[in-house]
Design a protein around this motif. Sequence first.
Motif, PDB file in Angstrom:
ATOM      1  N   GLU A  56       9.721   0.749 -36.894  1.00 21.42           N
ATOM      2  CA  GLU A  56       9.564   1.307 -38.222  1.00 21.42           C
ATOM      3  C   GLU A  56       8.340   2.215 -38.231  1.00 21.42           C
ATOM      4  O   GLU A  56       7.226   1.764 -37.955  1.00 21.42           O
ATOM      5  CB  GLU A  56       9.392   0.176 -39.249  1.00 21.42           C
ATOM      6  CG  GLU A  56       8.840   0.594 -40.597  1.00 21.42           C
ATOM      7  CD  GLU A  56       9.694   1.625 -41.290  1.00 21.42           C
ATOM      8  OE1 GLU A  56       9.118   2.624 -41.764  1.00 21.42           O
ATOM      9  OE2 GLU A  56      10.926   1.442 -41.352  1.00 21.42           O
ATOM     10  N   PRO A  57       8.489   3.514 -38.485  1.00 20.81           N
ATOM     11  CA  PRO A  57       7.362   4.447 -38.331  1.00 20.81           C
ATOM     12  C   PRO A  57       6.127   4.065 -39.135  1.00 20.81           C
ATOM     13  O   PRO A  57       5.000   4.239 -38.664  1.00 20.81           O
ATOM     14  CB  PRO A  57       7.953   5.780 -38.819  1.00 20.81           C
ATOM     15  CG  PRO A  57       9.421   5.650 -38.579  1.00 20.81           C
ATOM     16  CD  PRO A  57       9.739   4.210 -38.831  1.00 20.81           C
ATOM     17  N   ARG A  58       6.315   3.524 -40.352  1.00 19.24           N
ATOM     18  CA  ARG A  58       5.157   3.192 -41.176  1.00 19.24           C
ATOM     19  C   ARG A  58       4.356   2.023 -40.623  1.00 19.24           C
ATOM     20  O   ARG A  58       3.193   1.839 -40.984  1.00 19.24           O
ATOM     21  CB  ARG A  58       5.617   2.866 -42.599  1.00 19.24           C
ATOM     22  CG  ARG A  58       6.224   4.038 -43.362  1.00 19.24           C
ATOM     23  CD  ARG A  58       6.766   3.595 -44.694  1.00 19.24           C
ATOM     24  NE  ARG A  58       7.821   2.598 -44.528  1.00 19.24           N
ATOM     25  CZ  ARG A  58       8.395   1.945 -45.529  1.00 19.24           C
ATOM     26  NH1 ARG A  58       8.008   2.174 -46.775  1.00 19.24           N
ATOM     27  NH2 ARG A  58       9.360   1.061 -45.293  1.00 19.24           N
ATOM     28  N   SER A  59       4.981   1.226 -39.743  1.00 17.98           N
ATOM     29  CA  SER A  59       4.299   0.062 -39.188  1.00 17.98           C
ATOM     30  C   SER A  59       3.452   0.395 -37.969  1.00 17.98           C
ATOM     31  O   SER A  59       2.614  -0.413 -37.553  1.00 17.98           O
ATOM     32  CB  SER A  59       5.329  -1.010 -38.807  1.00 17.98           C
ATOM     33  OG  SER A  59       6.025  -1.463 -39.943  1.00 17.98           O
ATOM     34  N   VAL A  60       3.677   1.563 -37.367  1.00 20.56           N
ATOM     35  CA  VAL A  60       2.919   1.961 -36.168  1.00 20.56           C
ATOM     36  C   VAL A  60       1.621   2.617 -36.619  1.00 20.56           C
ATOM     37  O   VAL A  60       1.624   3.697 -37.201  1.00 20.56           O
ATOM     38  CB  VAL A  60       3.731   2.920 -35.282  1.00 20.56           C
ATOM     39  CG1 VAL A  60       2.918   3.333 -34.063  1.00 20.56           C
ATOM     40  CG2 VAL A  60       5.047   2.263 -34.855  1.00 20.56           C
ATOM     41  N   ILE A  61       0.508   1.949 -36.362  1.00 28.61           N
ATOM     42  CA  ILE A  61      -0.791   2.460 -36.795  1.00 28.61           C
ATOM     43  C   ILE A  61      -1.493   3.152 -35.635  1.00 28.61           C
ATOM     44  O   ILE A  61      -1.117   2.988 -34.471  1.00 28.61           O
ATOM     45  CB  ILE A  61      -1.676   1.325 -37.353  1.00 28.61           C
ATOM     46  CG1 ILE A  61      -1.953   0.258 -36.282  1.00 28.61           C
ATOM     47  CG2 ILE A  61      -1.012   0.693 -38.574  1.00 28.61           C
ATOM     48  CD1 ILE A  61      -2.880  -0.854 -36.759  1.00 28.61           C
TER      49      ILE A  61
END
Length: 319
Positions: free
Chosen positions: A114-119
């Motif tokens: 999930e792109p938003r979860s990759v910090i």
Amino acid sequence: MKFAVLGPGGVGGLLAGALWRAGDEVTVIAREPTARLINERGLSVRSVKLGEFVARPAARASGGGETPDVLIVATKAVGLEEALARVQDLGEPGLVLPLLNGLDHLAVLRRRFEPRSVIAGAIRVESDRSEPGVIVHSSPFLLIDMAARDPSRGAALQALGDELERAGFPVRLGYPITDRSEAEVMWSKLVRLNALACTTSAHDKLLGEIRSTPFLRAELVGAIEEACAVAQAEGASEIRPERAVEELERAHATLGSSMQRDIAAGREPELDAIPGAVLRAGARHGLSCPTIEALVGMIRARIGALGAQEPSPLRGGGE
């Protein structure tokens, strides 16, 4: 927290061991022989900052269908795609914290998770895996920078930072949460690492000799200045050459680089991930980086002379 750590090398092994000792549930995901060894003997950590201890996290060769709160990705950039095949069956983590060199891995991980979860994450540490299951952390300097570009991940980012602090890792969070804070985190390490890796690897000398030799110091500073110009063009407006130079002035004289060690051991160095990332970004903005390009050429010539493993060509505009 429930952690999965992909890649128990110098960075991943240190984190896995310290988090396990702090009481977190930790699963290490590694190649089958390494996972078997860790299950049998544990992870031996020898750290000048965290002490010496044996940690016993669970270890396996795949994700096993589990869903961790946090997946820490600590592989080498050159082995990322292969490593991701081992977590195809992993549930969607709450956060993915990559601690790789370079920049391009963020896009790779955002295609997988999930792109938003990759910090964004960067670690400053001098730690190596002397042999499978044995981690040697040889310098007291230790810092993890993190930033999220999605405000909805702010609370989770803070909770992760608190947990890492509890395990012994100083953490600096990028606030406010903006695209720029992510760029600051990634480039603040890359401008320093690129200069250190390129100069130590091109000349096979440690930082102290590079700093004290005028023409080598000029290359070190030139590489910093060129990378800082690229960083600013990429949106990291707070990145300044004098800060990176000051940080390397404070570092101990016997500091080398993982790229230098990889070349000496005949392993493929991260030329594409480190200077390649800078050169590609510079090309996007029409910025030339002659010092960095010259150092890359010297490294390639040295690799050829040593008969070490030839690095992959730099991708895109850069050479």
